[in-house]
Scaffold this active site. Structure first.
Site, short mmCIF file in Angstrom:
data_model
loop_
_atom_site.label_atom_id
_atom_site.label_comp_id
_atom_site.label_asym_id
_atom_site.label_seq_id
_atom_site.Cartn_x
_atom_site.Cartn_y
_atom_site.Cartn_z
N LYS A 35 0.84 -1.20 0.00
CA LYS A 35 0.00 0.00 0.00
C LYS A 35 0.88 1.25 0.00
CE LYS A 35 -0.17 -0.55 4.96
NZ LYS A 35 -0.77 -1.34 6.03
N TYR A 242 17.29 29.19 7.09
CA TYR A 242 16.18 29.84 7.79
C TYR A 242 16.45 29.91 9.28
CZ TYR A 242 13.05 29.76 3.74
OH TYR A 242 12.45 29.96 2.52
C1 LIG Z 1 0.09 -2.18 6.65
C2 LIG Z 1 -0.46 -3.48 7.04
C3 LIG Z 1 0.39 -4.59 7.19
C4 LIG Z 1 1.90 -4.48 7.15
O1 LIG Z 1 2.37 -3.94 8.37
P1 LIG Z 1 3.92 -3.68 8.68
O2 LIG Z 1 3.92 -3.19 10.09
O3 LIG Z 1 4.36 -2.62 7.73
O4 LIG Z 1 4.65 -4.94 8.49
C5 LIG Z 1 -0.20 -5.82 7.41
N1 LIG Z 1 -1.55 -5.95 7.54
C6 LIG Z 1 -2.38 -4.89 7.44
C7 LIG Z 1 -3.85 -5.09 7.60
C8 LIG Z 1 -1.87 -3.62 7.21
O5 LIG Z 1 -2.70 -2.57 7.14
#
Ligand SMILES: *Cc1c(COP(=O)(O)O)cnc(C)c1O
Length: 342
Positions: A35, A242
């Site tokens: 994702k 800055y």
């Molecule tokens: C993002 C996500 C993962 C992966 O989690 P990590 O901590 O990045 O390994 C797994 N399952 C779900 C439902 C998620 O939303």
């Protein structure tokens, strides 16, 4: 057109990380969370390489993310399930939904949607139907590939972990699901009980270390590299950037880099981060700007306008320096950087 900023992405490190997590998953299959554009690396590039290594189960958040992957011949699950407006895309078969709510389940049944995944909430209270609703037959007759839940505190030694694990275990054989799934990256390190039939790591694939047990095996994947836009020498007593947050106490060689907080190089790296060329360490001077960052190049005075330096980006260390999470450091990496796999 070549960009003055690039992300060097180590394909061997990515696939080694997946293989190590796959081994730790024992008999369970090991998938991959891709994702948010593959945690900022570029989802398609990640999926192609992990599919080549043998990964078959991928997780995105939305249907737009699923469609952007194109047809790579792998299984894709959409974690946010289906809204009414997603149904045309969902029915086209690019991915299967992870149904999260009673309404989503009704919508999928009514459309005769076919194979799906289901999220059950075992204590995180984020997404998913309840264990009780499963017991009441909410899922009866659904064609479920994976029944999954998600750990709230896997990166800590919390009693919640064992409670969530037991709650999912209690659903084994209670639905038509072919597989059960619980563990994210940190969850894989909690032990064999947590692997069920499929694990879903994200962070550790990309070089993140959510628990100490993973520290020795996770390889570094992402290195931002920025080009020098200008060289200058600060006289003793002159300040830079800055709010003049750094003042030279001796003549100081400086390079101005094409990277800033708009690229995900957050303000927390001000007077704290570093770049590197060869063995020379080049500390950040003053405040990180939107598009620019100053570094001290006393250790490499031969550096000139147009040269490239690597930004220190080992995730656990970079997170503690910047006050950002390892997740934010990855997903914040901006669109201006060219992604280069090696
Ligand atoms: C993002 C996500 C993962 C992966 O989690 P990590 O901590 O990045 O390994 C797994 N399952 C779900 C439902 C998620 O939303």
């Amino acid at each position: 057109m070549s960009a003055p900023l690039r992300l060097r992405l180590d394909a061997a490190a990515l696939t080694d990380n997946w293989r190590a997590l796959d081994r730790m998953s024992g008999a369970a299959a090991c998938g991959a969370a891709v994702k948010a554009n593959g945690y900022g690396l570029g989802a398609r590039g990640v999926v192609e390489r992990l599919a080549g290594a043998g990964c078959r189960d991928f997780f995105v958040a939305t249907w737009a993310e699923a469609a952007a992957l194109g047809d790579l011949g792998v299984g894709v699950s959409v974690l946010h399930g289906v809204r009414e407006e997603d149904m045309p895309t969902a029915r086209s078969g690019v991915a299967r939904p992870v149904l999260n709510t009673v309404t989503q389940i009704a919508r999928w049944r009514e459309a005769d949607g076919g194979r799906c995944d289901v999220m059950v909430d075992t204590g995180m209270n984020r997404l998913g139907i309840s264990v009780e609703e499963v017991g009441q037959g909410l899922l009866d007759g659904l064609e479920i590939d994976t029944l999954m839940s998600h750990l709230a505190c896997a990166d800590e030694d919390s009693p919640a972990n064992a409670r969530q694990c037991a709650a999912l275990q209690g659903l084994r054989g209670r639905t038509g699901a072919k597989r059960l799934s619980l563990a994210n990256s940190a969850g894989i390190a909690l032990g064999a009980d947590y692997a069920f039939d499929l694990t879903r790591p994200g962070l550790a694939l990309y070089g993140g270390v959510p628990r100490g047990e993973l520290a020795g095996m996770v390889r570094h994947v992402v290195t931002p590299e920025a080009q020098i836009l200008q060289r200058r020498t600060l006289a003793s007593g002159e300040s830079i950037g800055y709010n003049a947050l750094y003042t030279a106490t001796a003549p100081t060689e400086v390079a101005i880099l094409n990277i800033g907080y708009a690229d995900g190089y957050w303000r927390g790296f001000s007077n704290a981060g570093a770049a590197r060329v060869g063995d020379a360490v080049l500390p950040v001077l003053g405040r990180v700007s939107m598009d620019l960052t100053a570094i001290c190049v006393d250790a490499a005075p031969e550096l000139a306008e147009g040269d490239w330096v690597a930004i220190d980006y080992a995730l656990p260390h970079a997170a503690s320096l910047s006050g950002m999470s390892q997740y934010e450091l990855l997903t914040g990496l901006g669109a201006r950087a060219e992604r280069i796999w090696a």
